[in-house]
Scaffold this motif. Sequence first.
Motif, mmCIF file in Angstrom:
data_model
loop_
_atom_site.group_PDB
_atom_site.id
_atom_site.type_symbol
_atom_site.label_atom_id
_atom_site.label_comp_id
_atom_site.label_asym_id
_atom_site.label_seq_id
_atom_site.Cartn_x
_atom_site.Cartn_y
_atom_site.Cartn_z
ATOM 1 N N SER A 55 30.356 44.946 -0.890
ATOM 2 C CA SER A 55 30.368 45.051 0.907
ATOM 3 C C SER A 55 28.943 45.535 1.606
ATOM 4 C CB SER A 55 30.814 46.159 1.525
ATOM 5 O OG SER A 55 32.313 45.846 1.383
ATOM 6 N N PHE A 56 28.469 46.170 0.576
ATOM 7 C CA PHE A 56 26.999 46.093 0.465
ATOM 8 C C PHE A 56 25.904 45.567 0.514
ATOM 9 C CE2 PHE A 56 26.787 51.430 0.460
ATOM 10 C CZ PHE A 56 26.438 51.441 0.875
ATOM 11 N N LEU A 57 26.489 44.157 -0.282
ATOM 12 C CA LEU A 57 24.693 43.439 -0.839
ATOM 13 C C LEU A 57 25.273 42.103 0.086
ATOM 14 C CD1 LEU A 57 25.427 43.557 -4.847
ATOM 15 C CD2 LEU A 57 23.696 44.499 -3.562
ATOM 16 N N CYS A 58 26.717 41.928 0.644
ATOM 17 C CA CYS A 58 27.031 40.651 0.279
ATOM 18 C C CYS A 58 27.254 40.771 2.873
ATOM 19 C CB CYS A 58 27.795 39.488 0.171
ATOM 20 S SG CYS A 58 27.508 39.294 -1.163
ATOM 21 N N GLY A 59 27.731 41.765 2.771
ATOM 22 C CA GLY A 59 28.326 42.481 4.333
ATOM 23 C C GLY A 59 29.543 42.698 4.749
ATOM 24 N N THR A 60 30.599 42.777 5.415
ATOM 25 C CA THR A 60 31.853 42.793 5.506
ATOM 26 C C THR A 60 33.019 41.777 5.253
ATOM 27 O OG1 THR A 60 31.543 42.094 8.177
ATOM 28 C CG2 THR A 60 31.257 45.247 7.182
ATOM 29 N N ALA A 61 32.148 40.123 5.773
ATOM 30 C CA ALA A 61 32.926 39.904 5.413
ATOM 31 C C ALA A 61 33.524 39.037 4.208
ATOM 32 C CB ALA A 61 32.554 38.269 6.023
ATOM 33 N N ALA A 62 32.350 39.526 3.285
ATOM 34 C CA ALA A 62 32.604 39.272 1.870
ATOM 35 C C ALA A 62 32.955 40.187 1.310
ATOM 36 C CB ALA A 62 31.765 38.606 1.124
ATOM 37 N N GLY A 63 32.890 41.432 1.563
ATOM 38 C CA GLY A 63 33.768 42.811 0.791
ATOM 39 C C GLY A 63 35.053 42.334 1.441
ATOM 40 N N THR A 64 35.578 41.916 2.893
ATOM 41 C CA THR A 64 37.077 41.873 2.888
ATOM 42 C C THR A 64 37.337 40.602 1.845
ATOM 43 O OG1 THR A 64 36.595 42.416 5.098
ATOM 44 C CG2 THR A 64 38.571 41.422 4.747
ATOM 45 N N LEU A 65 36.251 39.957 1.383
ATOM 46 C CA LEU A 65 37.829 38.734 0.891
ATOM 47 C C LEU A 65 36.954 39.415 -0.863
ATOM 48 C CD1 LEU A 65 38.446 35.834 0.373
ATOM 49 C CD2 LEU A 65 35.755 35.177 -0.766
ATOM 50 N N CYS A 66 36.807 40.049 -0.653
ATOM 51 C CA CYS A 66 36.423 40.377 -2.129
ATOM 52 C C CYS A 66 38.148 41.825 -2.613
ATOM 53 C CB CYS A 66 35.663 41.634 -2.380
ATOM 54 S SG CYS A 66 35.199 42.459 -3.901
ATOM 55 N N ALA A 67 38.180 42.372 -1.324
ATOM 56 C CA ALA A 67 39.351 43.448 -1.400
ATOM 57 C C ALA A 67 40.769 42.851 -0.904
ATOM 58 C CB ALA A 67 38.998 44.221 -0.009
ATOM 59 N N VAL A 68 40.512 41.503 -0.824
ATOM 60 C CA VAL A 68 41.431 40.474 -1.138
ATOM 61 C C VAL A 68 41.890 40.033 -1.815
ATOM 62 C CG1 VAL A 68 43.023 38.151 -0.013
ATOM 63 C CG2 VAL A 68 42.028 40.034 1.488
ATOM 64 N N LEU A 69 41.289 39.353 -2.921
ATOM 65 C CA LEU A 69 41.171 39.127 -4.631
ATOM 66 C C LEU A 69 41.611 39.983 -5.027
ATOM 67 C CD1 LEU A 69 38.316 36.406 -5.433
ATOM 68 C CD2 LEU A 69 40.680 35.978 -4.143
ATOM 69 N N CYS A 70 40.739 41.273 -4.578
ATOM 70 C CA CYS A 70 41.043 42.391 -6.081
ATOM 71 C C CYS A 70 42.688 42.986 -6.072
ATOM 72 C CB CYS A 70 40.064 43.605 -5.949
ATOM 73 S SG CYS A 70 37.864 43.529 -6.271
ATOM 74 N N GLY A 71 42.106 43.039 -4.897
ATOM 75 C CA GLY A 71 44.857 43.832 -4.321
ATOM 76 C C GLY A 71 45.935 43.070 -4.803
ATOM 77 N N LEU A 72 45.091 41.192 -4.526
ATOM 78 C CA LEU A 72 46.168 40.680 -5.636
ATOM 79 C C LEU A 72 46.040 40.622 -6.518
ATOM 80 C CD1 LEU A 72 45.359 37.359 -3.704
ATOM 81 C CD2 LEU A 72 47.432 38.974 -2.760
ATOM 82 N N PHE A 100 53.634 51.114 -1.533
ATOM 83 C CA PHE A 100 53.177 52.140 -0.751
ATOM 84 C C PHE A 100 51.863 52.166 -1.793
ATOM 85 C CE2 PHE A 100 51.574 56.628 -1.995
ATOM 86 C CZ PHE A 100 51.913 57.328 -1.101
ATOM 87 N N ALA A 101 51.940 51.755 -3.111
ATOM 88 C CA ALA A 101 50.648 51.422 -3.465
ATOM 89 C C ALA A 101 49.912 50.887 -3.101
ATOM 90 C CB ALA A 101 51.188 51.099 -4.602
ATOM 91 N N LEU A 102 50.281 49.154 -2.670
ATOM 92 C CA LEU A 102 49.397 48.572 -1.963
ATOM 93 C C LEU A 102 48.864 49.362 -0.292
ATOM 94 C CD1 LEU A 102 51.460 45.278 -2.341
ATOM 95 C CD2 LEU A 102 49.297 45.910 -3.089
ATOM 96 N N ALA A 103 49.775 49.669 0.311
ATOM 97 C CA ALA A 103 49.545 49.954 1.147
ATOM 98 C C ALA A 103 48.295 51.011 1.518
ATOM 99 C CB ALA A 103 50.618 51.091 2.287
ATOM 100 N N PHE A 104 48.036 52.369 0.566
ATOM 101 C CA PHE A 104 46.990 52.723 0.837
ATOM 102 C C PHE A 104 45.739 52.037 -0.090
ATOM 103 C CE2 PHE A 104 44.454 54.960 -2.846
ATOM 104 C CZ PHE A 104 44.621 56.235 -2.567
#
Length: 337
Positions: free
Chosen positions: A62-79, A99-103
């Motif tokens: 998110s810091f380096l590439c912006g919120t859109a890229a940070g959201t993509l990274c969050a989805v990939l890491c969550g999966l 519960f863990a995924l919601a957290f």
Amino acid sequence: MKFLFRSPPLVSRSRPAVQAAVAIALAGLISAAATAARFALEGTLPPGYPFLTFFPAVIITSFLCGTAAGTLCAVLCGLAAWYWFIPPNGFALDRQSAFALAFYVFIVTVDIVLIHLMTRAMRRLEAEKRVSNALVEQQRTMFEELQHRVANNMAFVASLLNMSRRRLRADPAAAPAILDEARNRIETMARIHRRLHDPNQVDLPVGAYLRDLCTDVIEASGVSGVACEVDVPEMTFDIRKLTTLSMLVSEIITNSLKHAFPDGRAGRIAVSIRLVDGDRAVLTIADDGVGLPEEPEDAAPGHGLGNRIVDALAKQLKGTLARQSGPGLVTRITFPL
């Protein structure tokens, strides 16, 4: 997609599509690196830390590439965390994994929103800083310009007083009239500067400005029956040239009002500016008065101050001056634009 922080020169100069591709690639690489790091720590960590390496990955992206890229990274890491590190593995869903995924979703959402708000505030601060720097530079330039104008005005007043002193030496009895003339010229210069710096006059065309100036000079002289016509095309001058031009027009019109229309004679003064060769202009001021006397004014002691002032102002414009008498008087100043 835009990079929120400064990126390498190659990325910052690339097109938006390339920037988006680079951001997506970085999000994927950081997600893969976070997953590999989590696998490397699998044997050393106690159970219950499925997101240990994924939270920093989302923040960094998110810091380096912006919120859109940070959201993509969050989805990939969550999966990745759901599939490999949250029991039961393989995208199975029960109360504990839900519960863990919601957290996880709550934490990364807060992180991304905070980073977005912070970077947006930083952009606003940078924009305000640029505006402040521009204002400081403008004020510095205006202060230097003001100093230059004040110095020029003081030099003009000093020259005027020196010429008046020479007239006083030649004709001491004319002291009151000479001092009145000097005072009137200084007051005229003050009126010109007030008019130039009037906020209502900032966007006024040169023709309308000179028309108001001529009306002001005629009214201040107390002469009646003399009309002034101004013919100037759409054009602009910088403040220095316009100041000199205004003083020049005012002085020539004042001289015409004093000498061209004796005994209350009615008449007309025409002021015009014409462009020549695209890089020069010709200022013409013509009256239909009595014209020049047969002998030059300088031949009589105490006369010719107005002409000397006009000559000096024409030199300030880097122009050439010509006078033509009979009938009336025509004064032309050709100066570079």
